[in-house]
Design an enzyme around this catalytic site. Structure first.
Site, PDB file in Angstrom:
ATOM      1  N   THR A   1       8.706   5.040 -10.510  1.00 15.51           N
ATOM      2  CA  THR A   1       9.001   6.316 -11.160  1.00 15.51           C
ATOM      3  C   THR A   1      10.441   6.763 -10.948  1.00 15.51           C
ATOM      4  OG1 THR A   1       6.704   7.001 -10.859  1.00 15.51           O
ATOM      5  CG2 THR A   1       8.285   8.740 -11.282  1.00 15.51           C
TER       6      THR A   1
ATOM      7  N   SER B   1       4.758  -0.677  -9.404  1.00 19.52           N
ATOM      8  CA  SER B   1       4.428  -1.144  -8.049  1.00 19.52           C
ATOM      9  C   SER B   1       2.976  -1.590  -7.925  1.00 19.52           C
ATOM     10  CB  SER B   1       4.747  -0.069  -7.008  1.00 19.52           C
ATOM     11  OG  SER B   1       3.826   0.996  -7.057  1.00 19.52           O
ATOM     12  N   SER B   2       2.124  -1.227  -8.872  1.00 17.90           N
ATOM     13  CA  SER B   2       0.748  -1.723  -8.861  1.00 17.90           C
ATOM     14  C   SER B   2       0.701  -3.230  -9.101  1.00 17.90           C
ATOM     15  CB  SER B   2      -0.091  -1.008  -9.924  1.00 17.90           C
ATOM     16  OG  SER B   2      -0.164   0.375  -9.655  1.00 17.90           O
TER      17      SER B   2
ATOM     18  N   THR C   1       1.707   5.173   5.579  1.00 19.76           N
ATOM     19  CA  THR C   1       0.686   4.977   4.555  1.00 19.76           C
ATOM     20  C   THR C   1       0.815   6.107   3.543  1.00 19.76           C
ATOM     21  OG1 THR C   1      -1.666   4.464   4.235  1.00 19.76           O
ATOM     22  CG2 THR C   1      -1.161   6.301   5.679  1.00 19.76           C
TER      23      THR C   1
END
Length: 342
Positions: A15, A60-61, A167
């Site tokens: 993004t 990034s997925s 995380t």
């Protein structure tokens, strides 16, 4: 007179590198060679900035270990010419990628700072500009001619964390990441407040060694009430399985049903490492503290201690890629390598 630090900005996708087409309303990647046109504030930073990017930026997925190697090679090839690196990355898998890079870059003695954003860089309310500007500023921080940060970090919403301690905890807020088991390395306010005691004091004389072989034939199984024998046996029957991570309850607890313990014992007897990490966001595995984890300890399950899921996966891929001997694998995994565990 000391010259200004040279910083390399590496754009992988995400993004942060998008701007809105105001005619169509859709998002598109912008040319990072024109970065200073979009963020003229970067001219105020006391460093030289160069940019490079993936040939085709990715969401990034779609991130995988092949891309991790690509990032590592970019850093390796430019290591001697730059004083610090900032990697722009989609936030969804940023903790996975940055954790992996922390293991792949052995003897790292320069900053590699990952950052991204929740909103595109061209959005009116974007968090991208602050994240990017401060990440570059941190990457350029030097004292007595040496970089302040000499490890892989992740900067988001006013805090620099050790990357392999992070995380992603929130898909909605600007404060998207947490490091519940380790304090921030730097906090950004009116001034940058550096937590020197938390930083890795890496040697500046050892030569960078980049590890490019990662084993991804591993399985992550999250314990849940109702996980049955048939499902577990089906998963563990995968013929190419090289490593197993169990996300267990609390401080490392699992069902102590005979079929479960036998299934894990069979895996270990094949020479496949089994790692126990907690599915809790914070805290640590302490096998043997409760009766339901004593058997795991007795059959040789590896303690992931206070590792995040992301760091445990990256560390397992890294150690398997190094072909660490089975009889010393447990010791290697339970030893802190890059500040990823206590």
């Amino acid at each position: 007179m000391n010259s200004k630090p040279n910083i390399l900005l590496i754009y992988t996708g995400g993004t942060i590198g998008m701007i809105k087409d105001f005619e169509t309303g859709s998002l598109r990647n912008f040319n990072f060679d024109e970065l200073l046109n979009h963020i003229p504030e970067l001219n105020l930073l006391d460093c030289h900035i160069e940019t490079t990017s993936f040939e085709e930026p990715i969401d990034s997925s779609n991130m995988n270990p092949n891309y991790w190697v690509e990032i590592a090679i970019m850093i390796e090839e430019n290591y001697d010419n730059f004083d610090g690196f900032v990697v722009l990355h989609g936030s969804d898998t940023m903790s996975y990628t940055s954790s992996a890079l922390s293991f792949m870059l052995e003897n790292l003695n320069k900053p590699v700072i990952f950052t991204g954003s929740q909103l595109p860089i061209g959005d009116l309310r974007t968090d991208a500009k602050e994240n990017l500007i401060t990440s570059i500023q941190i990457a350029a921080l030097q004292e007595n001619g040496l970089p302040v940060v000499r490890e892989v970090g992740l900067y988001f919403e006013y805090k620099l964390y050790r990357a392999n301690r992070t995380t992603k905890i929130n898909a909605e807020h600007f404060e998207a990441f947490a490091s519940l088991n380790y304090p921030p390395l730097i906090e950004s306010g009116v001034h940058l407040t550096i937590n020197y005691a938390a930083l890795i004091r890496a040697s500046v004389v050892k030569k960078l060694k980049v590890h490019k072989k990662l084993e991804s034939h591993i399985l992550l199984i999250k314990m849940f009430p109702g996980l049955d024998k048939e499902t577990m046996e089906y998963l563990l029957d995968y013929p190419n399985l090289k490593g197993l991570i169990l996300e267990t309850y609390g401080s490392g607890n699992v069902t102590n049903r005979k079929w479960f313990i036998e299934a894990i014992t069979n895996i270990i007897e094949k020479g496949i490492p089994v790692v126990n990490i907690t599915q809790c966001s914070g805290g640590s595995v302490a096998m043997g503290y409760y009766e339901t984890s004593i058997q795991l300890r007795n059959i040789g399950v590896i303690s992931g201690k206070d590792c995040t899921t992301e760091a445990a996966l990256a560390k397992l891929m890294y150690l398997l890629g190094k072909n660490v001997e089975a009889n010393s694998f447990k010791t290697n995994f339970e030893t802190q390598l890059r500040g990823e565990m206590l």
